[in-house]
Design a protein around this motif. Structure first.
Motif, PDB file in Angstrom:
ATOM      1  N   ALA A  52    -102.148  87.737  63.581  1.00 20.53           N
ATOM      2  CA  ALA A  52    -102.239  87.150  62.234  1.00 20.53           C
ATOM      3  C   ALA A  52    -102.473  88.248  61.196  1.00 20.53           C
ATOM      4  CB  ALA A  52    -103.361  86.119  62.181  1.00 20.53           C
ATOM      5  N   LEU A  53    -103.322  89.225  61.527  1.00 18.96           N
ATOM      6  CA  LEU A  53    -103.543  90.364  60.632  1.00 18.96           C
ATOM      7  C   LEU A  53    -102.253  91.154  60.447  1.00 18.96           C
ATOM      8  CD1 LEU A  53    -106.977  91.811  61.836  1.00 18.96           C
ATOM      9  CD2 LEU A  53    -106.538  90.291  59.900  1.00 18.96           C
ATOM     10  N   TYR A  54    -101.525  91.357  61.543  1.00 21.81           N
ATOM     11  CA  TYR A  54    -100.267  92.097  61.460  1.00 21.81           C
ATOM     12  C   TYR A  54     -99.281  91.368  60.554  1.00 21.81           C
ATOM     13  CZ  TYR A  54     -95.836  94.212  62.717  1.00 21.81           C
ATOM     14  OH  TYR A  54     -94.610  94.825  62.640  1.00 21.81           O
ATOM     15  N   GLY A  55     -99.218  90.046  60.695  1.00 20.93           N
ATOM     16  CA  GLY A  55     -98.309  89.271  59.859  1.00 20.93           C
ATOM     17  C   GLY A  55     -98.608  89.456  58.383  1.00 20.93           C
ATOM     18  N   PHE A  56     -99.892  89.462  58.032  1.00 23.46           N
ATOM     19  CA  PHE A  56    -100.267  89.689  56.632  1.00 23.46           C
ATOM     20  C   PHE A  56     -99.846  91.083  56.187  1.00 23.46           C
ATOM     21  CE2 PHE A  56    -103.101  91.360  53.411  1.00 23.46           C
ATOM     22  CZ  PHE A  56    -103.084  90.354  52.448  1.00 23.46           C
ATOM     23  N   ALA A  57    -100.150  92.098  57.001  1.00 22.37           N
ATOM     24  CA  ALA A  57     -99.820  93.473  56.632  1.00 22.37           C
ATOM     25  C   ALA A  57     -98.321  93.664  56.471  1.00 22.37           C
ATOM     26  CB  ALA A  57    -100.378  94.442  57.683  1.00 22.37           C
ATOM     27  N   ARG A  58     -97.530  93.056  57.365  1.00 19.18           N
ATOM     28  CA  ARG A  58     -96.074  93.177  57.261  1.00 19.18           C
ATOM     29  C   ARG A  58     -95.566  92.476  56.006  1.00 19.18           C
ATOM     30  NH1 ARG A  58     -94.024  97.039  58.836  1.00 19.18           N
ATOM     31  NH2 ARG A  58     -92.635  96.278  57.228  1.00 19.18           N
ATOM     32  N   LEU A  59     -96.134  91.326  55.690  1.00 15.65           N
ATOM     33  CA  LEU A  59     -95.717  90.606  54.498  1.00 15.65           C
ATOM     34  C   LEU A  59     -95.996  91.440  53.251  1.00 15.65           C
ATOM     35  CD1 LEU A  59     -94.694  88.102  53.033  1.00 15.65           C
ATOM     36  CD2 LEU A  59     -97.029  87.180  53.146  1.00 15.65           C
ATOM     37  N   VAL A  60     -97.164  92.061  53.197  1.00 19.68           N
ATOM     38  CA  VAL A  60     -97.489  92.915  52.051  1.00 19.68           C
ATOM     39  C   VAL A  60     -96.455  94.026  51.917  1.00 19.68           C
ATOM     40  CG1 VAL A  60     -99.191  94.462  51.030  1.00 19.68           C
ATOM     41  CG2 VAL A  60     -99.948  92.430  52.230  1.00 19.68           C
ATOM     42  N   ASP A  61     -96.105  94.652  53.036  1.00 20.48           N
ATOM     43  CA  ASP A  61     -95.120  95.733  52.997  1.00 20.48           C
ATOM     44  C   ASP A  61     -93.743  95.228  52.562  1.00 20.48           C
ATOM     45  OD1 ASP A  61     -96.886  97.699  53.670  1.00 20.48           O
ATOM     46  OD2 ASP A  61     -96.356  97.763  55.786  1.00 20.48           O
ATOM     47  N   GLU A  62     -93.366  94.050  53.036  1.00 18.71           N
ATOM     48  CA  GLU A  62     -92.068  93.489  52.650  1.00 18.71           C
ATOM     49  C   GLU A  62     -92.012  93.253  51.141  1.00 18.71           C
ATOM     50  OE1 GLU A  62     -89.421  93.104  54.310  1.00 18.71           O
ATOM     51  OE2 GLU A  62     -90.012  93.187  56.409  1.00 18.71           O
ATOM     52  N   LEU A  63     -93.090  92.715  50.592  1.00 15.33           N
ATOM     53  CA  LEU A  63     -93.111  92.429  49.160  1.00 15.33           C
ATOM     54  C   LEU A  63     -93.137  93.707  48.335  1.00 15.33           C
ATOM     55  CD1 LEU A  63     -95.632  89.438  48.977  1.00 15.33           C
ATOM     56  CD2 LEU A  63     -93.148  89.377  49.092  1.00 15.33           C
ATOM     57  N   GLY A  64     -93.860  94.715  48.819  1.00 16.64           N
ATOM     58  CA  GLY A  64     -94.010  95.938  48.044  1.00 16.64           C
ATOM     59  C   GLY A  64     -92.928  96.962  48.268  1.00 16.64           C
ATOM     60  N   ASP A  65     -92.156  96.809  49.362  1.00 20.08           N
ATOM     61  CA  ASP A  65     -91.223  97.872  49.737  1.00 20.08           C
ATOM     62  C   ASP A  65     -89.794  97.402  49.904  1.00 20.08           C
ATOM     63  OD1 ASP A  65     -91.653 100.532  49.856  1.00 20.08           O
ATOM     64  OD2 ASP A  65     -92.390 100.578  51.903  1.00 20.08           O
TER      65      ASP A  65
ATOM     66  N   GLU B 275    -106.562 105.274  52.134  1.00 24.29           N
ATOM     67  CA  GLU B 275    -107.740 104.413  52.107  1.00 24.29           C
ATOM     68  C   GLU B 275    -107.381 103.000  51.674  1.00 24.29           C
ATOM     69  OE1 GLU B 275    -110.535 106.388  49.600  1.00 24.29           O
ATOM     70  OE2 GLU B 275    -111.005 107.947  51.076  1.00 24.29           O
ATOM     71  N   LEU B 276    -106.264 102.868  50.970  1.00 28.73           N
ATOM     72  CA  LEU B 276    -105.774 101.549  50.576  1.00 28.73           C
ATOM     73  C   LEU B 276    -104.757 101.002  51.569  1.00 28.73           C
ATOM     74  CD1 LEU B 276    -105.130 102.193  46.760  1.00 28.73           C
ATOM     75  CD2 LEU B 276    -107.108 101.044  47.767  1.00 28.73           C
ATOM     76  N   SER B 277    -103.857 101.870  52.016  1.00 31.64           N
ATOM     77  CA  SER B 277    -102.688 101.403  52.771  1.00 31.64           C
ATOM     78  C   SER B 277    -102.902 101.292  54.268  1.00 31.64           C
ATOM     79  CB  SER B 277    -101.501 102.348  52.517  1.00 31.64           C
ATOM     80  OG  SER B 277    -101.774 103.637  53.041  1.00 31.64           O
ATOM     81  N   ALA B 278    -103.887 102.016  54.820  1.00 32.39           N
ATOM     82  CA  ALA B 278    -104.039 102.072  56.276  1.00 32.39           C
ATOM     83  C   ALA B 278    -105.440 101.715  56.748  1.00 32.39           C
ATOM     84  CB  ALA B 278    -103.671 103.477  56.770  1.00 32.39           C
ATOM     85  N   ASN B 279    -106.444 102.318  56.140  1.00 35.42           N
ATOM     86  CA  ASN B 279    -107.805 102.158  56.650  1.00 35.42           C
ATOM     87  C   ASN B 279    -108.303 100.713  56.693  1.00 35.42           C
ATOM     88  OD1 ASN B 279    -107.520 104.895  56.635  1.00 35.42           O
ATOM     89  ND2 ASN B 279    -109.243 105.328  55.284  1.00 35.42           N
ATOM     90  N   PRO B 280    -107.910  99.856  55.734  1.00 36.89           N
ATOM     91  CA  PRO B 280    -108.375  98.465  55.815  1.00 36.89           C
ATOM     92  C   PRO B 280    -107.970  97.765  57.107  1.00 36.89           C
ATOM     93  CG  PRO B 280    -107.519  98.922  53.628  1.00 36.89           C
ATOM     94  CD  PRO B 280    -107.160 100.099  54.480  1.00 36.89           C
ATOM     95  N   VAL B 281    -106.844  98.171  57.703  1.00 35.79           N
ATOM     96  CA  VAL B 281    -106.387  97.516  58.936  1.00 35.79           C
ATOM     97  C   VAL B 281    -107.409  97.740  60.050  1.00 35.79           C
ATOM     98  CG1 VAL B 281    -104.596  97.447  60.702  1.00 35.79           C
ATOM     99  CG2 VAL B 281    -103.969  97.721  58.290  1.00 35.79           C
ATOM    100  N   GLY B 282    -107.860  98.983  60.201  1.00 34.41           N
ATOM    101  CA  GLY B 282    -108.854  99.267  61.235  1.00 34.41           C
ATOM    102  C   GLY B 282    -110.147  98.528  61.006  1.00 34.41           C
ATOM    103  N   GLU B 283    -110.564  98.442  59.752  1.00 33.45           N
ATOM    104  CA  GLU B 283    -111.790  97.711  59.436  1.00 33.45           C
ATOM    105  C   GLU B 283    -111.664  96.240  59.819  1.00 33.45           C
ATOM    106  OE1 GLU B 283    -114.594  96.595  55.559  1.00 33.45           O
ATOM    107  OE2 GLU B 283    -113.130  98.233  55.419  1.00 33.45           O
ATOM    108  N   LEU B 284    -110.498  95.668  59.555  1.00 32.35           N
ATOM    109  CA  LEU B 284    -110.279  94.261  59.902  1.00 32.35           C
ATOM    110  C   LEU B 284    -110.221  94.060  61.410  1.00 32.35           C
ATOM    111  CD1 LEU B 284    -107.677  93.359  57.134  1.00 32.35           C
ATOM    112  CD2 LEU B 284    -110.031  92.495  57.317  1.00 32.35           C
ATOM    113  N   VAL B 285    -109.624  95.004  62.130  1.00 34.18           N
ATOM    114  CA  VAL B 285    -109.587  94.904  63.593  1.00 34.18           C
ATOM    115  C   VAL B 285    -111.011  94.928  64.148  1.00 34.18           C
ATOM    116  CG1 VAL B 285    -108.932  96.105  65.716  1.00 34.18           C
ATOM    117  CG2 VAL B 285    -107.272  95.866  63.855  1.00 34.18           C
ATOM    118  N   LEU B 286    -111.836  95.837  63.633  1.00 34.78           N
ATOM    119  CA  LEU B 286    -113.234  95.866  64.076  1.00 34.78           C
ATOM    120  C   LEU B 286    -113.941  94.557  63.710  1.00 34.78           C
ATOM    121  CD1 LEU B 286    -114.299  99.530  63.195  1.00 34.78           C
ATOM    122  CD2 LEU B 286    -113.996  98.550  65.475  1.00 34.78           C
TER     123      LEU B 286
END
Length: 302
Positions: free
Chosen positions: A50-63, A146-157
């Motif tokens: 579910a976290l991955y789906g959100f991250a991919r959606l953000v990338d799709e919208l922004g990129d 710190e915006l694009s990558a690090n939040p993912v690890g924090e959410l996984v933890l």
């Protein structure tokens, strides 16, 4: 944050409220690291996906534009779509999300008590992408990570229930390293989008210019620049690897070890290609990633 849209308002272009979730989630297998390792409990894997789906959606919208909408969105349209995504994130916290990937995220938000901040930082990273296409220094690029990558690890933890400040700091090192490796892999792809994620000061150190990124093969200045960034990424992975030891659950330790190993395998793949990141995709296969995982586990046992 922009004002709330009425229920009758149509979604902004680029933010479909109906979408084939499988089209987004299918990219999980293409990542450098396992998005949701099969060693994890099924419910945990569901949360990570579910976290991955959100991250991919953000990338799709922004990129790249959203599936079915193409990649022809203007920067203004992307910013509008990202604003709507943030509003839908707030709706998800209330159990009222409209996008199917945000609906899928709702149980994860509530069962794992995940904070809003990391999600918003991921959205902000893609807002930054609409106005910044070059990074002069490593410190500037690290700030972007710190915006694009690090939040993912924090959410996984957070999904693991292990998000202490010390562990998040270790995770940040791993995530920044993984982002840096991806920037090295995607030099040609980013160039075609008008972006350069190699710090300009590092390029200048080795005599590499923006024009050097337009060749079919990487010249020596670009190869040296990429090798420099890979060495930096290795140090960051080494700094973050003790996180594996700080997790008590065997499954959680294996999952984090797989993240570290995936980064190392990707580094090795680029180096085997002599750092020619313009000639084609330099990515590690499953066997290479498994070897890297075994090596990482042996290293931690020592």
């Amino acid at each position: 944050m922009a004002g709330t849209m009425t229920a009758a308002s149509p979604p902004p272009r680029g933010y479909p409220r109906t979408q084939d979730v499988s089209a987004v989630m299918g990219r999980a297998s293409e990542e450098n690291f396992p998005v949701a390792s099969r060693v994890l409990a099924r419910r945990v894997r569901s949360h990570l996906l579910a976290l991955y789906g959100f991250a991919r959606l953000v990338d799709e919208l922004g990129d790249g534009g959203s599936p079915g909408d193409g990649a022809d969105l203007t920067a203004s349209e992307r910013l509008t779509a990202l604003d709507e995504l943030e509003r839908d994130l707030d709706r998800a916290y209330r159990g009222e999300a409209e996008h199917p990937l945000l609906k899928r995220l709702e149980p994860t938000l509530h069962e794992c008590s995940l904070p809003r901040g990391p999600f918003v930082r991921l959205i902000e990273a893609n807002r930054v992408d609409q106005r910044v296409s070059r990074y002069e220094t490593w410190e500037q690029l690290r700030g972007y990570c710190e915006l694009s990558a690090n939040p993912v690890g924090e959410l996984v933890l957070g999904v693991f229930g292990k998000a202490t400040p010390a562990r998040v700091a270790r995770s940040d090192a791993i995530c920044t390293a993984l982002q840096l490796v991806e920037h090295c892999q995607d030099v040609a792809e980013d160039r075609d989008r008008g972006r350069v994620y190699l710090p300009l000061e590092d390029m200048a150190r080795f005599g590499c210019t923006i024009a050097d990124l337009s060749s079919e093969h990487a010249g020596e200045p670009l190869r040296q620049t990429v090798a420099f960034e890979l060495a930096r990424a290795r140090k960051l992975l080494a700094r973050g690897a003790p996180l594996i030891d700080e997790l008590r659950g065997v499954r959680e330790r294996l999952a984090v070890a797989a993240f570290v190993a995936g980064g190392r395998a990707a580094l090795d793949a680029i180096e085997r290609a002599s750092c020619d990141v313009l000639a084609g995709s330099s990515r590690a296969g499953t066997a290479r990633r498994l070897l890297a995982l075994a090596g990482t586990l042996v290293e931690r046992r020592r």
